[in-house]
Design an enzyme around this catalytic site. Sequence first.
Site, PDB file in Angstrom:
ATOM      1  N   GLY A 121       0.834  -1.204   0.000  1.00 39.18           N
ATOM      2  CA  GLY A 121       0.000   0.000   0.000  1.00 39.18           C
ATOM      3  C   GLY A 121       0.860   1.242   0.000  1.00 39.18           C
ATOM      4  O   GLY A 121       2.089   1.160   0.036  1.00 39.18           O
ATOM      5  N   LYS A 122       0.237   2.372  -0.074  1.00 39.03           N
ATOM      6  CA  LYS A 122       0.961   3.639  -0.002  1.00 39.03           C
ATOM      7  C   LYS A 122       0.000   4.708   0.474  1.00 39.03           C
ATOM      8  O   LYS A 122      -1.212   4.615   0.228  1.00 39.03           O
ATOM      9  CB  LYS A 122       1.489   4.013  -1.389  1.00 39.03           C
ATOM     10  CG  LYS A 122       2.610   5.000  -1.363  1.00 39.03           C
ATOM     11  CD  LYS A 122       3.925   4.323  -1.029  1.00 39.03           C
ATOM     12  CE  LYS A 122       5.090   5.256  -1.077  1.00 39.03           C
ATOM     13  NZ  LYS A 122       6.349   4.497  -0.936  1.00 39.03           N
TER      14      LYS A 122
END
Length: 433
Positions: A121-122
């Site tokens: 994720g980010k």
Amino acid sequence: MRAIGRRIHTNRAVKEILLQSPVFQMAAKQFDEVADFLDLDDRLRERCKWPKRLITVTVPIRMDDGRTEIFFGHRVQHHLTRGAIKGGLRYHPSVDLGEITALALWMTWKCALLNLPFGGGKGGINCDPRTMSQGELERLTRRFTMEMIPFIGPEVDVMAPDMGTNEQTMAWMTDTYSTHSGHLVPSIVTGKPLNLQGSCGRTRATGHGVAFTASNSLHKRGYKVQGAKAIVQGFGNVGSHTAYTLDSYDALVIGVSDVGGAIWNDKGLPMDKLRKHVQKHGTILGFKESEPVDPQEILTRECDILAPCAIDRTITGENAPHLKCKVLAEGANGPTTPEADRIINERGDIFVIPDILCNAGGVTVSYFEWVQNLQHYSWTEREVLGKMEAMLQSAQARVTGFAKKNKLPQRSAAQAIAIETVAEAKSSRGLFP
Ligand code: NAD
């Protein structure tokens, strides 16, 4: 019927937002090419490509001058199939949903390539941290963490520093989450200060890994790292530690740049003195034992290692034909555009260490930090960096072996190993219900 119609409309709108982003287009193109190579089943292909959750929040902050400003923050949780979401948090004026989603895909592949028990994720907030006071940044971080509380947790989503964020940001996040929980929860983020159960070696891990994989690549091609000439773009966390580690290997770092410009010294920049200069002035500019040079032009000067460690898309169709390096060590995420990739592959004289391998030292030590926090047991820096080097070396051997066997460029080989790993995990778990 109306509800279904609305849902389809929403899906289209989200896809369109993503597909309009140049950075997402780049990640999607890379994915499509590798999925074709792997001959991935259509249904699995879509599940591997699109993110599981896209979360956008508004973050209202009281600014120092009394105004209330609204910032937009995002967290994209690309996939959770192989474990908790892992990925950095970025503060930068370019942040948007498309960029963050592309970065989330790359995190998924990076964690899978290194065989870490994480999804990818980010996160990011669209802001310019250079123009904000410490107080404003603290309020921004704490409010964003509060907005994220329903979506994060040590077994759910664990953030880390990225561009524009650092140990202090992680300390505020730890404090906000822990205050909410009623006890210290160090495993909520990685990249924390040592006094809050951060890991030895985490700050320098990404740059150390960039230098380590670059040095390995030179060695495998029959060159020595001692005396090798290196140019580093970006002098933040990743760039500076890449330069310091290369210097510790007796390489000559002859050129470095940051957002304000670039400096050069043919004999090698003295790193101890440059480190002190940057600590004092916050920039490489004005360093006495160097001459100022054009930051774009240094990318095409002759060197053994070129390490782009700043932002995405700096190695382009325009400068790729003129690069004069032996090894392109991608410290940044997404520094090379598909057009540049095509040119470099056709040239065949530059060895590319793709981002998901080259800068994976950071997430590897983040994994170690998380493990240490969960076990309430800390390791020495020597143990941490030794284990990290062993994992990078083994991933690098798998990538070069796969590339050779399948006659693929290094990037496609790394992505193919990663995407296949994720696809196999999704297949094993099956489709619920
Ligand atoms: P940072 O904010 O610490 O530093 C960024 C540096 O890039 C600064 O020196 C800035 O001045 C410079 N910069 C910005 N725009 C530039 C430009 N146009 N030309 C030259 N320099 C420019 O960020 P960081 O943590 O070092 O991250 C850099 C890159 O590495 C990003 O792509 C990030 O996603 C990636 N990355 C970071 C980590 C990590 O552990 N921090 C891990 C993996 C990948």
